[in-house]
Write an enzyme that holds these catalytic residues in place. Sequence first.
Site, mmCIF file in Angstrom:
data_model
loop_
_atom_site.group_PDB
_atom_site.id
_atom_site.type_symbol
_atom_site.label_atom_id
_atom_site.label_comp_id
_atom_site.label_asym_id
_atom_site.label_seq_id
_atom_site.Cartn_x
_atom_site.Cartn_y
_atom_site.Cartn_z
ATOM 1 N N GLY A 67 -25.527 -4.229 4.871
ATOM 2 C CA GLY A 67 -25.431 -3.206 3.848
ATOM 3 C C GLY A 67 -26.514 -3.393 2.810
ATOM 4 O O GLY A 67 -27.462 -4.162 3.009
ATOM 5 N N GLY A 110 -26.683 -4.944 -0.134
ATOM 6 C CA GLY A 110 -26.893 -6.294 -0.653
ATOM 7 C C GLY A 110 -27.582 -7.197 0.352
ATOM 8 O O GLY A 110 -28.562 -7.888 0.024
ATOM 9 N N ASP A 138 -18.226 1.329 3.727
ATOM 10 C CA ASP A 138 -18.217 2.179 2.529
ATOM 11 C C ASP A 138 -19.116 3.399 2.668
ATOM 12 O O ASP A 138 -18.980 4.361 1.912
ATOM 13 C CB ASP A 138 -18.655 1.373 1.301
ATOM 14 N N ARG A 163 10.051 10.141 -0.245
ATOM 15 C CA ARG A 163 9.320 9.182 -1.062
ATOM 16 C C ARG A 163 7.879 9.636 -1.300
ATOM 17 O O ARG A 163 7.337 10.459 -0.570
ATOM 18 C CB ARG A 163 9.286 7.809 -0.376
ATOM 19 N N GLN A 184 -8.992 -2.139 8.230
ATOM 20 C CA GLN A 184 -10.035 -1.122 8.365
ATOM 21 C C GLN A 184 -11.327 -1.688 8.940
ATOM 22 O O GLN A 184 -12.188 -0.935 9.402
ATOM 23 C CB GLN A 184 -10.346 -0.507 6.995
#
Length: 360
Positions: free
Chosen positions: A116, A118, A142, A177, A286
């Site tokens: 990514g 970074g 992301d 709910r 995920q």
Amino acid sequence: MGEQKRIGILTSGGDCAGLNAVIRAVVCRAVGTYDWKVLGIRQATQGLMSDPPQFIPLDLDKVDNLLTAGGTVLGTTNKGDPFAFPMSDGTVRDRSEDIIAGYHQLGLDAIIGIGGDGSLAILRKLAQQGNLNLVAIPKTIDNDLGSTEHSIGFDTAVNIATEALDRLHFTAASHSRVMILEVMGRDAGHIAISAGIAGGADVILIPEIPYQIANVCQKIYDRQSQGKNYSLIVVSEAVRTEEGEPVMSTNRLGQCRLGGIGQYLSDKICACSNAETRVTVLGHIQRGGTPSPLDRLTASAFGVAAVDLIAEGKYDRMVSWQNRQVVDVPIAEAIAQYRAVDLNGTLVKTARGLGICLGD
């Protein structure tokens, strides 16, 4: 066929589905087409930092079954900046020259880095310092890396979050709910808004759009007045409190991580409505598992294109998906352009058009 090259490949940063599919594609193209040698570097830059460097020779047999495998067979790490590497005695040391030495010790002609923003920023800095031939492949669940419409891992993460919403829908209806699903998203809300629309959420909260609890509760009231005594809320982990404070959790080692916004919302919603709430935090689910067909396709196309860039002698480039095809862009350009959810873009307009509450 030309000169036989030796190329390295490493996976850096958080893992995700589709990394092994990239490794497979790189080996298939480099070995099968160009008859090159491919070395898989262990544990990202830490493999090059080791003496001797830690690697796995990769051939067609070794990658034969990698297309559907989750994670990365090479291992990865998102800790330890090589320019300020934490040592066992508590000090930090610049280990960048050790990594550059490892590249040369292995006799590499080029290296493919999968990461990514970074990770790619660090790899590019190393390449510039040591005159290393680097080609980059974007991966981040992301999907916030600039200059590309798809990054490896995003589609699978959205599929998993959507399936979770599909499952929560029925139990929410059965028990009347409010079900809150907290999904990943370090700074951006791409997973939340994509899965929220696809999974039929009633409320989607993303870090790009400030929200008010009162607006969320009003949505729940509106549904109740229509005879719908349940609601689905999906929230990105990077969403802050109403006051703009990040919600963090601290583990026993004192490390702070994003997480807890789902419970925060649950408490607030309970206080301002009569709704019974339950919170589900998807977390690393995920990142794991079998990659989606789209992630496999993208990974395969990226892997082949990255090897072809090396064959053409084009370095300091990142492969990118734009306008239904693979192109290449300068790495510096890609990591400079952070891609948040576009507030005037199609997905936000679609969510509003469907009557989904975005909290504002």
